[in-house]
Write a protein that holds these residues in place. Structure first.
Motif, PDB file in Angstrom:
ATOM      1  N   ARG A  68     -14.451   7.706   9.620  1.00 23.36           N
ATOM      2  CA  ARG A  68     -15.791   7.776   9.027  1.00 23.36           C
ATOM      3  C   ARG A  68     -16.577   6.490   9.334  1.00 23.36           C
ATOM      4  N   TYR A  69     -15.909   5.347   9.208  1.00 19.03           N
ATOM      5  CA  TYR A  69     -16.538   4.060   9.526  1.00 19.03           C
ATOM      6  C   TYR A  69     -16.989   4.031  10.986  1.00 19.03           C
ATOM      7  N   PHE A  70     -16.108   4.452  11.900  1.00 16.83           N
ATOM      8  CA  PHE A  70     -16.457   4.441  13.320  1.00 16.83           C
ATOM      9  C   PHE A  70     -17.654   5.356  13.586  1.00 16.83           C
ATOM     10  N   LYS A  71     -17.638   6.543  13.006  1.00 14.38           N
ATOM     11  CA  LYS A  71     -18.743   7.486  13.219  1.00 14.38           C
ATOM     12  C   LYS A  71     -20.047   6.945  12.655  1.00 14.38           C
ATOM     13  N   GLU A  72     -20.022   6.423  11.422  1.00 12.94           N
ATOM     14  CA  GLU A  72     -21.232   5.901  10.788  1.00 12.94           C
ATOM     15  C   GLU A  72     -21.819   4.720  11.551  1.00 12.94           C
ATOM     16  N   ASN A  73     -20.954   3.964  12.234  1.00  5.17           N
ATOM     17  CA  ASN A  73     -21.400   2.797  12.983  1.00  5.17           C
ATOM     18  C   ASN A  73     -21.530   3.072  14.483  1.00  5.17           C
ATOM     19  N   GLU A  74     -21.463   4.373  14.824  1.00  5.82           N
ATOM     20  CA  GLU A  74     -21.623   4.829  16.208  1.00  5.82           C
ATOM     21  C   GLU A  74     -20.687   4.107  17.175  1.00  5.82           C
ATOM     22  N   ILE A  75     -19.428   3.983  16.748  1.00 10.72           N
ATOM     23  CA  ILE A  75     -18.392   3.364  17.569  1.00 10.72           C
ATOM     24  C   ILE A  75     -17.549   4.480  18.163  1.00 10.72           C
ATOM     25  N   SER A  76     -17.530   4.552  19.475  1.00  5.37           N
ATOM     26  CA  SER A  76     -16.717   5.564  20.155  1.00  5.37           C
ATOM     27  C   SER A  76     -15.241   5.233  19.981  1.00  5.37           C
ATOM     28  N   TYR A  77     -14.457   6.264  19.779  1.00  7.08           N
ATOM     29  CA  TYR A  77     -13.019   6.060  19.645  1.00  7.08           C
ATOM     30  C   TYR A  77     -12.280   7.278  20.169  1.00  7.08           C
ATOM     31  N   THR A  78     -11.025   7.048  20.508  1.00 10.09           N
ATOM     32  CA  THR A  78     -10.132   8.124  20.914  1.00 10.09           C
ATOM     33  C   THR A  78      -9.104   8.281  19.805  1.00 10.09           C
ATOM     34  N   GLU A  79      -8.926   9.515  19.357  1.00  7.12           N
ATOM     35  CA  GLU A  79      -7.979   9.790  18.278  1.00  7.12           C
ATOM     36  C   GLU A  79      -6.748  10.498  18.817  1.00  7.12           C
ATOM     37  N   TYR A  80      -5.583  10.025  18.383  1.00  9.99           N
ATOM     38  CA  TYR A  80      -4.326  10.672  18.703  1.00  9.99           C
ATOM     39  C   TYR A  80      -3.678  11.110  17.385  1.00  9.99           C
ATOM     40  N   ASP A  81      -3.501  12.415  17.222  1.00 14.05           N
ATOM     41  CA  ASP A  81      -2.943  12.987  15.999  1.00 14.05           C
ATOM     42  C   ASP A  81      -1.414  13.005  16.095  1.00 14.05           C
ATOM     43  N   CYS A  82      -0.780  12.144  15.320  1.00 10.35           N
ATOM     44  CA  CYS A  82       0.678  12.011  15.343  1.00 10.35           C
ATOM     45  C   CYS A  82       1.384  13.204  14.726  1.00 10.35           C
ATOM     46  N   GLU A  83       0.658  13.997  13.962  1.00  7.04           N
ATOM     47  CA  GLU A  83       1.258  15.168  13.308  1.00  7.04           C
ATOM     48  C   GLU A  83       1.379  16.348  14.277  1.00  7.04           C
ATOM     49  N   THR A  84       0.399  16.499  15.165  1.00  5.41           N
ATOM     50  CA  THR A  84       0.417  17.641  16.072  1.00  5.41           C
ATOM     51  C   THR A  84       1.130  17.353  17.382  1.00  5.41           C
ATOM     52  N   ASP A  85       1.316  16.066  17.707  1.00  3.17           N
ATOM     53  CA  ASP A  85       2.007  15.734  18.953  1.00  3.17           C
ATOM     54  C   ASP A  85       2.952  14.560  18.712  1.00  3.17           C
ATOM     55  N   GLU A  86       4.242  14.847  18.778  1.00  8.85           N
ATOM     56  CA  GLU A  86       5.278  13.863  18.493  1.00  8.85           C
ATOM     57  C   GLU A  86       5.227  12.654  19.417  1.00  8.85           C
ATOM     58  N   LYS A  87       4.708  12.825  20.632  1.00  8.99           N
ATOM     59  CA  LYS A  87       4.675  11.691  21.558  1.00  8.99           C
ATOM     60  C   LYS A  87       3.800  10.562  21.011  1.00  8.99           C
ATOM     61  N   TYR A  88       2.769  10.915  20.225  1.00  8.66           N
ATOM     62  CA  TYR A  88       1.917   9.881  19.648  1.00  8.66           C
ATOM     63  C   TYR A  88       2.642   9.113  18.548  1.00  8.66           C
ATOM     64  N   ALA A  89       3.454   9.805  17.776  1.00  4.50           N
ATOM     65  CA  ALA A  89       4.266   9.127  16.762  1.00  4.50           C
ATOM     66  C   ALA A  89       5.226   8.149  17.440  1.00  4.50           C
ATOM     67  N   LYS A  90       5.775   8.537  18.577  1.00  7.89           N
ATOM     68  CA  LYS A  90       6.671   7.645  19.324  1.00  7.89           C
ATOM     69  C   LYS A  90       5.902   6.443  19.861  1.00  7.89           C
ATOM     70  N   GLU A  91       4.668   6.668  20.334  1.00  9.69           N
ATOM     71  CA  GLU A  91       3.849   5.560  20.820  1.00  9.69           C
ATOM     72  C   GLU A  91       3.598   4.548  19.704  1.00  9.69           C
ATOM     73  N   VAL A  92       3.333   5.043  18.479  1.00 10.96           N
ATOM     74  CA  VAL A  92       3.129   4.145  17.338  1.00 10.96           C
ATOM     75  C   VAL A  92       4.392   3.324  17.096  1.00 10.96           C
ATOM     76  N   MET A  93       5.538   3.973  17.130  1.00 16.34           N
ATOM     77  CA  MET A  93       6.809   3.265  16.931  1.00 16.34           C
ATOM     78  C   MET A  93       7.009   2.206  18.016  1.00 16.34           C
ATOM     79  N   ASP A  94       6.696   2.546  19.260  1.00 11.01           N
ATOM     80  CA  ASP A  94       6.842   1.595  20.354  1.00 11.01           C
ATOM     81  C   ASP A  94       5.886   0.410  20.204  1.00 11.01           C
ATOM     82  N   LEU A  95       4.670   0.680  19.717  1.00  9.05           N
ATOM     83  CA  LEU A  95       3.665  -0.375  19.550  1.00  9.05           C
ATOM     84  C   LEU A  95       3.962  -1.302  18.381  1.00  9.05           C
ATOM     85  N   THR A  96       4.445  -0.718  17.271  1.00 15.29           N
ATOM     86  CA  THR A  96       4.523  -1.482  16.022  1.00 15.29           C
ATOM     87  C   THR A  96       5.925  -1.652  15.462  1.00 15.29           C
TER      88      THR A  96
END
Length: 79
Positions: free
Chosen positions: A21-49
């Motif tokens: 909501r903050y990004f949209k209200e401030n017109e900041i473009s972003y890419t969203e990765y849904d960790c619930e619908t695609d397990e590879k994104y959850a793995k990316e989070v684990m690898d990053l953090t």
């Protein structure tokens, strides 16, 4: 030009929705990765953090775990 923004999220996460909501209200473009619908994104989070926490937000080459507690620093990077 602002830094590229990526957010790893799940639909039921309040902090994730606050960030998007903050990004949209401030017109900041972003890419969203849904960790619930695609397990590879959850793995990316684990690898990053080393953790399974959303939102995980990347601004340029800086990784943030959580939004509300990092809002000030994220805002400064996106000015």
């Amino acid at each position: 030009m602002t830094e590229p923004v990526i957010i790893y999220s799940i639909p039921t996460c309040g902090d994730c929705n606050h960030a998007k909501r903050y990004f949209k209200e401030n017109e900041i473009s972003y890419t969203e990765y849904d960790c619930e619908t695609d397990e590879k994104y959850a793995k990316e989070v684990m690898d990053l953090t080393g953790k399974q926490i959303v939102p995980t937000i990347i601004v340029g080459n800086k990784v943030f775990i959580g939004f509300a507690e990092n809002l000030k620093e994220i805002s400064e990077l996106l000015r």
